[in-house]
Design a protein around this motif. Sequence first.
Motif: not given
Length: 392
Positions: A26, A52, A55, A71, A74
């Motif tokens: 990210r 993030n 995450d 995915d 990201n």
Amino acid sequence: MFPIKALRYAIFATMFLTQLSLINFRSHPDARLHFGEKVAVFTGRNGSGKTNLLDAIHYLSFCKGFLNPSDVQNIHLKEGFFLVEGKFNSEDSIISLSCGLKRGQPKVFKRNGKEYERLSEHIGQIPLVAIAPTDIVLLSGGSEERRKFMDSVISQYDRSYLDSLIRYNRVLKQRNVLLRQGNPDQTMLEVFDMQLAEFASPIFEARTKFIAAAEPLLLHYYTQMSGEIERVNMHYASQLQNGNLENLLKHSLERDLAMQYTTEGIHKDDIELQINGYSLKRFASQGQQKTMLIALKLAQFDVLHQAKKLLPLLLLDDIFEKLDQQRITALLNLIAQGHFGQIFITDSHPQRVTEILGSIDCAFDHFELPFEASNSEAETHETHDQKEEQPE
């Protein structure tokens, strides 16, 4: 199933995330962080990458993030891959986890260097509870959101539940395809009905037990947070409370053929939340809804804690918005009691969270974002030690 007194005074195993490394994840092209055993606070302006980091921790538990179901999105900017790595101290062992994705290739998840054959094998190994602003959809959204919530919790401590759920959904999809045919084969319908009933039974039983365990905990945390004498409850609503699924499917076949999908089953289950006898979704204030959401997630934490005999990680993402000062202080006082193990908090107001944590003598590490581009985190945070306790 999970008595509150026994739960709150039992001693269980602990697991702590000690290191987190990100490459091209990210907004973080390269970040390396080290954590203590209790509270880590990430502060910075909106868009600085605080969420993030949470995450990435979520990836280490669930093999996926909570921000974006895709995915590949990201991956940082136009890079070709991302890699998330974490090290956990668990009793006398060290667990190394890594999750990597290259564009155009399957995701790879490894534990101590060994790749999982199926990602579902990892679910429940690192129990985790996350509370984020987007979770308000649990209260405001449709029944699918609350089913996902139950599935996420129960799957972390009951492997057979996850297996039954996967099989149920597979058969449900096959039955729906068959229903869309003009004249479906009756023998195949009977086979699918029998299989759906077989897989639905343990799912229904597990969800019933979960709600029974979580409801008193929900009331406990709501009262602690709000300080109000309000009656809150949760009720499990399932068509299986009206009978065996195989019989229900037989009686609904004509309707299913007309609708071209299966109208009965555990895929229609819901959680009904109420406050003072009224629907929370329709009648609760914004503050009551936010308090209910946090109480529901803390109840989830305790259920996992008891079932896994292991303290889950707790992620609190920007949850202080729309909470008054009394509720914020009450929540952080709960955190300071030590019941929740390792906690990660984000806040866009560094003074708010650090002052409150300092006022309740809660030790924490403070990480300010954004990190310097050439910097591993080791130089970007400060530790706030808890004041030494005075003998009585």
